[in-house]
Design a protein around this motif. Structure first.
Motif, PDB file in Angstrom:
ATOM      1  N   PRO A  71       0.820  -1.228   0.000  1.00  0.00           N
ATOM      2  CA  PRO A  71       0.000   0.000   0.000  1.00  0.00           C
ATOM      3  C   PRO A  71       0.848   1.270   0.000  1.00  0.00           C
ATOM      4  O   PRO A  71       1.933   1.309   0.579  1.00  0.00           O
ATOM      5  CB  PRO A  71      -0.820  -0.124   1.286  1.00  0.00           C
ATOM      6  N   SER A  72       0.316   2.308  -0.640  1.00  0.00           N
ATOM      7  CA  SER A  72       1.011   3.601  -0.660  1.00  0.00           C
ATOM      8  C   SER A  72       0.615   4.481   0.517  1.00  0.00           C
ATOM      9  O   SER A  72       1.247   5.506   0.770  1.00  0.00           O
ATOM     10  CB  SER A  72       0.698   4.341  -1.966  1.00  0.00           C
ATOM     11  N   GLN A  73      -0.446   4.106   1.250  1.00  0.00           N
ATOM     12  CA  GLN A  73      -0.851   4.815   2.463  1.00  0.00           C
ATOM     13  C   GLN A  73      -0.600   3.915   3.665  1.00  0.00           C
ATOM     14  O   GLN A  73      -0.717   2.691   3.575  1.00  0.00           O
ATOM     15  CB  GLN A  73      -2.337   5.186   2.400  1.00  0.00           C
ATOM     16  N   ARG A  74      -0.284   4.540   4.800  1.00  0.00           N
ATOM     17  CA  ARG A  74      -0.008   3.763   6.006  1.00  0.00           C
ATOM     18  C   ARG A  74      -1.238   2.953   6.420  1.00  0.00           C
ATOM     19  O   ARG A  74      -2.299   3.524   6.674  1.00  0.00           O
ATOM     20  CB  ARG A  74       0.414   4.684   7.150  1.00  0.00           C
ATOM     21  N   PRO A  75      -1.126   1.631   6.483  1.00  0.00           N
ATOM     22  CA  PRO A  75      -2.291   0.823   6.885  1.00  0.00           C
ATOM     23  C   PRO A  75      -2.572   0.978   8.383  1.00  0.00           C
ATOM     24  O   PRO A  75      -1.665   1.252   9.174  1.00  0.00           O
ATOM     25  CB  PRO A  75      -1.853  -0.607   6.549  1.00  0.00           C
ATOM     26  N   SER A  76      -3.821   0.795   8.738  1.00  0.00           N
ATOM     27  CA  SER A  76      -4.216   0.932  10.138  1.00  0.00           C
ATOM     28  C   SER A  76      -5.285  -0.107  10.475  1.00  0.00           C
ATOM     29  O   SER A  76      -6.239  -0.318   9.708  1.00  0.00           O
ATOM     30  CB  SER A  76      -4.763   2.333  10.411  1.00  0.00           C
ATOM     31  N   LEU A  77      -5.154  -0.740  11.642  1.00  0.00           N
ATOM     32  CA  LEU A  77      -6.155  -1.712  12.095  1.00  0.00           C
ATOM     33  C   LEU A  77      -7.481  -1.033  12.434  1.00  0.00           C
ATOM     34  O   LEU A  77      -8.545  -1.667  12.399  1.00  0.00           O
ATOM     35  CB  LEU A  77      -5.634  -2.471  13.315  1.00  0.00           C
ATOM     36  N   LEU A  78      -7.413   0.273  12.765  1.00  0.00           N
ATOM     37  CA  LEU A  78      -8.648   0.985  13.131  1.00  0.00           C
ATOM     38  C   LEU A  78      -9.615   1.079  11.964  1.00  0.00           C
ATOM     39  O   LEU A  78     -10.815   1.273  12.157  1.00  0.00           O
ATOM     40  CB  LEU A  78      -8.296   2.399  13.634  1.00  0.00           C
ATOM     41  N   TRP A  79      -9.110   0.953  10.742  1.00  0.00           N
ATOM     42  CA  TRP A  79      -9.974   1.052   9.561  1.00  0.00           C
ATOM     43  C   TRP A  79     -11.071  -0.020   9.582  1.00  0.00           C
ATOM     44  O   TRP A  79     -12.199   0.223   9.170  1.00  0.00           O
ATOM     45  CB  TRP A  79      -9.102   0.904   8.305  1.00  0.00           C
ATOM     46  N   TRP A  80     -10.731  -1.185  10.108  1.00  0.00           N
ATOM     47  CA  TRP A  80     -11.712  -2.285  10.147  1.00  0.00           C
ATOM     48  C   TRP A  80     -12.870  -1.992  11.091  1.00  0.00           C
ATOM     49  O   TRP A  80     -13.966  -2.539  10.936  1.00  0.00           O
ATOM     50  CB  TRP A  80     -11.019  -3.577  10.573  1.00  0.00           C
ATOM     51  N   PHE A  81     -12.644  -1.132  12.073  1.00  0.00           N
ATOM     52  CA  PHE A  81     -13.671  -0.870  13.094  1.00  0.00           C
ATOM     53  C   PHE A  81     -14.310   0.499  12.932  1.00  0.00           C
ATOM     54  O   PHE A  81     -15.178   0.867  13.717  1.00  0.00           O
ATOM     55  CB  PHE A  81     -13.046  -0.984  14.492  1.00  0.00           C
TER      56      PHE A  81
END
Length: 607
Positions: free
Chosen positions: A398-408
């Motif tokens: 990914p070109s953007q920083r992934p985040s676990l918060l996206w799932w919630f």
């Protein structure tokens, strides 16, 4: 018809005439040279003419072996076609895809501006900074892309230092004119202009004073124009020099590796030098990088000397107009760098994979220490495997920083993530014509191998056996450097590398001792605008003249030839054991002797 008009018509139709006449003029070769060798020589020379004159697009000429080798009985198509995508081509493709990812996210511009901030803005140091940046980028990007990216940066800095270029040119043309009126635009500080007017009714001392001022303005403008030319000319030269430092930096380096592995004189032998594994990414870098640095420093001294950059201002600060202009140029660089902002996640990711890419290539089998390839079956993992693994990651990382918060987070956007590189971007940026050109070179070499043309040419090179090898290195490098002024470096090395390899065999010299200088020398094309695409891009700016490139490039060629000779006869000898005739080159001669013995025995039995 008027001869002048007729000659213009001939010139406008020159490519069509070459396409029709070249095959006819080369026909006698089919009857003078032995049959199979003559057919192959006919195709090779026809391709050389088309490549040098660009009567056909380079990539189209590169595909001629697919048509001509099978139809002329030189090589079956099932042996020709696979040459167009060998593992060497995959390594080259990996470098090009990595370069397109770097350009996509602007990492190259951040590197360039950072280097310029470090070296400072005095003309000589700026020229050095431009050359360091261009050479570093061209180790990984194409020379053409590097030049195209660096020239706008150079022009922006130059305008900050010296103001408008047209004003400089106008001031250079002025001479003190005691009899008539004159008007001069004077660049004292950037974005400031002064008008000086001489009038006939002023006292003589005023006229003399203003004439001195006009002369001073003219001399300053001439100095600034020289520095401007030095800035523009150093970028393509540094890009060409930097491309020699890595295997993926320029196509001829990869062609050398491909020829070593694929060049076969006799059809029943699997390859020319089957045991030669001395050249890989790591070993080439260890040899070529110091050579690049040496040539870069000498080239910088010559360009800075020729274009006015070497003076006392390098060490002594002076409070004058030039210092004010330098301060503004420094501010422009700082401002452009600040506009980039903090390093983005995509830039950091590309930088990380780029570093991993370089480290893995360098450490796979560097020869002087054990590489990581020992963890795999011997001979199975090559530099091409490494390159393809790394660039494959770019298409899904990914070109953007992934985040676990996206799932919630129910309010977060559900748009598909954007990878570091899309296939569409790779298609647009990768010069597929160069891939075909590489393949055409390998196909041509394969034809030379199996037709016996290389052996036939080698038999006619015996007089060169009397030349000392060290002198032969200088002569080979000089000849290739001169020839490549008029032809592409890729076409040049494709044409001459098999001949040079055969020459080395004939004179019982380590083949690498002749092949490496030839490979590097074909990147040293500095004298003409048409020599390389980087030269053409710099010349197209309209600020350089042919005589500028000839004057600068002639000495650059001499320096390059001497540097290559020094490298080959010092650290190159110890790295590649060039002082001995290697075992991996002996099977060719043993096989030749065996074949000759069997032939004589058969003739005796028949008699």
């Amino acid at each position: 018809m008027d001869p002048a008009k007729f000659s213009r018509k001939l010139w406008s139709a020159r490519k069509q005439l070459i396409l029709m006449l070249a095959p006819l003029l080369l026909l006698p070769l089919l009857f003078v040279v032995p049959p199979k060798e003559g057919k192959c020589l006919y195709v090779v020379l026809l391709m050389a003419v088309y490549w040098c004159t660009e009567a056909l697009p380079l990539a189209v000429t590169a595909m001629l072996p697919v048509c001509l080798f099978p139809t002329m009985g030189i090589l079956p198509s099932k042996k020709v076609c696979p040459q167009y995508f060998l593992e060497t081509n995959f390594l080259f493709l990996s470098g090009l895809v990595m370069a397109s990812a770097i350009e996509e996210w602007g990492l190259h511009r951040r590197i360039a501006l950072r280097v310029l901030k470090i070296v400072g803005v005095k003309p000589a140091w700026l020229i050095l900074g431009m050359m360091i940046t261009s050479s570093f980028l061209s180790m990984w990007l194409s020379n053409t892309a590097t030049t195209a990216m660096m020239l706008p940066i150079a022009n922006a800095i130059l305008e900050s230092l010296f103001g408008n270029l047209e004003t400089l040119k106008e001031n250079c043309k002025h001479r003190s004119d005691p009899e008539g009126d004159s008007q001069v635009k004077m660049h004292v500080l950037p974005c400031e202009k002064q008008m000086l007017t001489t009038e006939n009714n002023r006292p003589d001392w005023t006229d003399r004073s203003e004439r001195k001022t006009l002369d001073k303005v003219r001399r300053e403008a001439e100095y600034q124009m020289k520095v401007w030319k030095g800035f523009l000319i150093c970028i393509p030269y540094a890009a060409s020099i930097g491309g020699t430092a890595t295997l993926t930096g320029t196509a001829p380096n990869l062609i050398l590796v491909g020829q070593l592995k694929r060049y076969t004189v006799f059809p029943w032998l699997p390859c020319y030098f089957p045991e030669c594994d001395l050249i890989n990414f790591g070993s080439w870098f260890v040899f070529a990088f110091p050579l690049m640095l040496l040539f870069l420093i000498l080239g910088w001294i010559w360009i800075a000397f020729l274009y006015g950059g070497l003076n006392t201002r390098l060490c002594i600060s002076k409070h004058d107009e030039r210092e004010a202009a330098e301060a503004k140029a420094r501010a422009v660089i700082d401002e452009d760098y600040k506009k980039l902002g903090p390093i983005k996640f995509a830039e950091g990711s590309i930088a990380f994979f780029f570093i991993i890419f370089a480290i893995l290539l360098f450490t796979r089998d560097p020869k002087f220490v054990t590489g990581w390839s020992v963890f795999f079956t011997k001979g199975y993992v090559s530099d091409a495997v490494t390159g393809v693994i790394i660039i494959s990651i770019l298409f899904f990382f990914p070109s953007q920083r992934p985040s676990l918060l996206w799932w919630f987070d129910s309010r977060a956007s559900n748009a598909p993530y954007v990878p570091l590189l899309s296939w569409r971007k790779a298609q647009e940026c990768v010069p597929w014509n160069i891939i075909l050109l590489l393949g055409g070179g390998f196909a041509m070499a394969k034809g030379c191998e199996e037709s016996g043309l290389a052996v036939w040419i080698g038999n006619h090179l015996q007089p060169l056996a009397q030349v000392p090898p060290a002198v032969a290195v200088i002569l080979i490098t000089a000849f290739i450097a001169c020839f490549t002024e008029f032809a592409s470096n890729t076409a040049t090395i494709i044409i001459f590398l098999p001949v040079i390899a055969e020459l080395a065999i004939r004179v019982k010299v380590n083949p690498l001792y002749f092949m490496i200088p030839a490979t590097i020398g074909c990147s040293y094309a500095f004298m003409l605008p048409v020599s390389t695409p980087p030269n053409s891009i710099a010349f197209a700016s309209g600020h350089l003249m042919v005589k500028d490139m000839v004057k600068t490039g002639f000495v650059m060629n001499i320096l390059g030839i001497l540097c290559v000779s020094l490298a080959m006869n010092t650290w190159g000898i110890h790295m590649f054991n060039l002082h001995i005739y290697p075992d991996w080159a002996r099977p060719l001669n043993d096989s030749s002797a065996t074949v000759a013995t069997h032939t004589i025995a058969a003739m005796n039995m028949t008699g």
